[in-house]
Design a protein around this motif. Structure first.
Motif, PDB file in Angstrom:
ATOM      1  N   GLY A  56     -22.110 -32.879  13.393  1.00 40.35           N
ATOM      2  CA  GLY A  56     -20.729 -32.501  13.145  1.00 40.35           C
ATOM      3  C   GLY A  56     -20.262 -31.246  13.853  1.00 40.35           C
ATOM      4  O   GLY A  56     -19.067 -30.969  13.892  1.00 40.35           O
ATOM      5  N   SER A  59     -17.919 -32.302  16.986  1.00 41.68           N
ATOM      6  CA  SER A  59     -16.601 -32.797  16.560  1.00 41.68           C
ATOM      7  C   SER A  59     -15.769 -31.661  15.974  1.00 41.68           C
ATOM      8  O   SER A  59     -14.579 -31.524  16.266  1.00 41.68           O
ATOM      9  N   SER A  60     -16.400 -30.837  15.123  1.00 41.63           N
ATOM     10  CA  SER A  60     -15.673 -29.725  14.484  1.00 41.63           C
ATOM     11  C   SER A  60     -15.172 -28.738  15.529  1.00 41.63           C
ATOM     12  O   SER A  60     -14.035 -28.243  15.447  1.00 41.63           O
ATOM     13  N   MET A  63     -12.151 -30.267  17.271  1.00 43.10           N
ATOM     14  CA  MET A  63     -10.966 -30.275  16.409  1.00 43.10           C
ATOM     15  C   MET A  63     -10.340 -28.880  16.334  1.00 43.10           C
ATOM     16  O   MET A  63      -9.118 -28.724  16.436  1.00 43.10           O
ATOM     17  N   THR A 164     -21.918 -26.750   9.815  1.00 45.35           N
ATOM     18  CA  THR A 164     -21.649 -28.113   9.350  1.00 45.35           C
ATOM     19  C   THR A 164     -22.898 -28.667   8.668  1.00 45.35           C
ATOM     20  O   THR A 164     -23.837 -27.935   8.358  1.00 45.35           O
ATOM     21  N   LEU A 255      -6.172 -38.323  11.995  1.00 48.01           N
ATOM     22  CA  LEU A 255      -7.281 -37.853  12.830  1.00 48.01           C
ATOM     23  C   LEU A 255      -7.583 -38.937  13.851  1.00 48.01           C
ATOM     24  O   LEU A 255      -7.721 -40.108  13.487  1.00 48.01           O
ATOM     25  N   LEU A 257     -10.263 -39.249  15.499  1.00 49.69           N
ATOM     26  CA  LEU A 257     -11.707 -39.490  15.529  1.00 49.69           C
ATOM     27  C   LEU A 257     -12.019 -40.441  14.377  1.00 49.69           C
ATOM     28  O   LEU A 257     -11.778 -40.106  13.215  1.00 49.69           O
ATOM     29  N   GLN A 262     -16.509 -37.983   9.828  1.00 47.84           N
ATOM     30  CA  GLN A 262     -15.533 -36.893  10.004  1.00 47.84           C
ATOM     31  C   GLN A 262     -14.997 -36.389   8.660  1.00 47.84           C
ATOM     32  O   GLN A 262     -14.519 -35.249   8.576  1.00 47.84           O
ATOM     33  N   GLN A 263     -15.112 -37.197   7.606  1.00 48.31           N
ATOM     34  CA  GLN A 263     -14.669 -36.741   6.281  1.00 48.31           C
ATOM     35  C   GLN A 263     -15.484 -35.538   5.809  1.00 48.31           C
ATOM     36  O   GLN A 263     -15.016 -34.743   4.988  1.00 48.31           O
ATOM     37  N   ASN A 265     -16.682 -33.253   8.023  1.00 46.97           N
ATOM     38  CA  ASN A 265     -16.362 -32.147   8.932  1.00 46.97           C
ATOM     39  C   ASN A 265     -14.988 -31.539   8.652  1.00 46.97           C
ATOM     40  O   ASN A 265     -14.783 -30.345   8.835  1.00 46.97           O
ATOM     41  N   LEU A 266     -14.051 -32.391   8.215  1.00 44.25           N
ATOM     42  CA  LEU A 266     -12.657 -31.959   8.085  1.00 44.25           C
ATOM     43  C   LEU A 266     -12.470 -30.770   7.129  1.00 44.25           C
ATOM     44  O   LEU A 266     -11.746 -29.823   7.466  1.00 44.25           O
ATOM     45  N   ARG A 304     -17.890 -40.134  20.330  1.00 45.66           N
ATOM     46  CA  ARG A 304     -17.947 -40.117  18.861  1.00 45.66           C
ATOM     47  C   ARG A 304     -17.210 -41.356  18.355  1.00 45.66           C
ATOM     48  O   ARG A 304     -16.000 -41.405  18.368  1.00 45.66           O
TER      49      ARG A 304
END
Length: 430
Positions: A56, A59-60, A63, A164, A255, A257, A262-263, A265-266, A304
């Motif tokens: 994560g 991706s984080s 974002m 993360t 989102l 992604l 991702q839930q 990471n958000l 991803r």
């Protein structure tokens, strides 16, 4: 030097973890400190965010960079490894490092490299810091390469540190248990700097609390502040309702992604942005929504849960450890494919037996190896897979395995390509 000659020099002269694995990891910050001293301490010339974690963190980081870009800040982004081009590792407002800058940097500092003898990663981090300083970025998002405490990026003093999800990966370097690995990641928590932990994992909460207390760093478990609820999702995007402290905060947050992971990471991303706002950064809701809904376009993020084609549906993902593969398998199962074709390869320092035991027996497998020294030889991978009861064929390259899967898959079936970042990197259509 030409750009290609420059890359050849770096790959040949500097030990590269991406290619050779653990032997390239320097358990010391001495080299990066020496490089940055010679470069005029560029790491202190811009504001930053520091992002660590097992899964994560990439991706984080993307974002966060996308939202800050949309909010009007000149934003640096440093990530690793690259998928297609070295210059992907260093970006400003989504634009990759110019090839000429790399050539000039290496030409100018060859003597420095030959005296310090850095690893490839150490050189890359120094390059990124110098580029961000030269570009006078407002803020840079810096992704940790491996671990945290002894990672070359760990010489910055960020505005906020983000950690993360923690899982088992790189045990030979970081430790065999989650608390040991978490302690290495917690090494990025700095004196007085707010630290955000994306998810609550009960067995390692105390590790973060102890480290934060020791350095008087404010600590935030993002899941205590933000809860995200999936409203709808498809192959390309997800829409969430976000609650802050139990109250509705953002409705229909989009989102781009589509990975279900991702839930996790958000909340961490939202908590970091909240802390930045408290520090005086102006991040309007429209910039938050725009950044998160266009992360891939704004930052160039690839690999991803990426849809490559629709008939047959072909998806790739760089998830490569037990936790990452578990999430991918859950999302693949939700597609209810009539038949699943999996192109799969790994590197030789992963817990491949545990991962193979997780894979469904009814998938058709196309085993392959990426063209790097670290790849697990495909004959060995096939033998391990057959021992567990998986059926498939071996191919010497990723391209051959992908071609075979495409030849065998009916239009209504699904192809998945993954197992390693380096397998995804060799997909021609990426």
């Amino acid at each position: 030097m030409t750009y290609q000659e420059c890359l050849d020099y770096l790959y040949q002269q500097l030990p590269m973890f991406q290619r050779i694995g653990n032997a390239a990891f320097k358990k010391s910050l001495d080299n990066i400190l020496a490089l940055c001293e010679a470069l005029g301490q560029p790491q202190h010339q811009f504001k930053s965010l520091h992002v660590a974690g097992t899964n994560g963190k990439g991706s984080s980081s993307h974002m966060l960079a996308a939202v800050l870009q949309e909010a009007g800040y000149k934003t640096g982004l440093y990530t690793s490894p690259h998928l297609k081009s070295f210059t992907e590792r260093v970006r400003v407002n989504g634009q990759e490092l110019p090839q000429d800058y790399l050539v000039d940097f290496v030409t100018q500092h060859k003597d420095l490299f030959e005296s310090v003898r850095p690893s490839f990663f150490e050189m890359t981090v120094a390059l990124a810091f110098k580029y961000f300083a030269d570009e006078q970025v407002d803020i840079a998002v810096i992704e940790v390469g491996l671990g945290g405490r002894l990672d070359s990026t760990n010489i910055i003093t960020p505005e906020v540190s983000l950690i993360t999800n923690i899982g088992l990966d790189h045990q030979a370097l970081l430790g065999d248990t989650l608390p040991e690995i978490a302690a290495e990641k917690a090494g990025i928590i700095k004196t007085g700097v707010p630290a955000v932990i994306s998810t609550r994992q009960e067995e390692i909460i105390e590790v973060f609390k102890d480290k934060a207390a020791a350095v008087s760093a404010p600590l935030y478990f993002a899941a205590d502040h933000f809860r995200v609820e999936l409203l709808e999702g498809n192959l390309e995007r997800q829409v969430f309702t976000v609650y802050q402290k139990g109250k509705p905060y953002l409705s229909a947050l989009e989102l781009d992604l589509a990975g279900i992971y991702q839930q996790y990471n958000l909340p961490g991303v939202l908590q970091v942005l909240t802390l930045l706002q408290q520090k005086g950064f102006v991040i309007p809701e429209w910039a938050l929504r725009s950044g998160l809904s266009q992360t891939k376009r704004l930052t160039g993020l690839k690999g991803r849960w990426q849809v490559l084609q629709h008939s047959p549906l072909t998806i790739c993902d760089t998830g490569h450890n037990v936790d990452g593969v578990k999430q991918i398998l859950q999302q693949l199962a939700a597609l209810h494919p009539s038949r699943m074709h999996m192109v799969f390869g790994v590197v030789n320092d992963k817990d491949v037996t545990t991962i193979l035991q997780m894979l469904p027996k009814d998938y058709v497998y196309y085993f392959c190896q990426a063209q790097i020294p670290r790849a697990l030889p495909v004959a060995e991978l096939l033998e391990k897979a057959q021992r567990i009861g998986l059926r498939g064929t071996s191919y010497t390259t990723v391209a051959e395995a992908v071609a075979a899967a495409k030849a065998n898959a009916a239009p209504d079936e699904v192809i998945f390509i993954g197992g390693s970042t380096f397998v995804v990197a060799e997909i021609e259509a990426l």
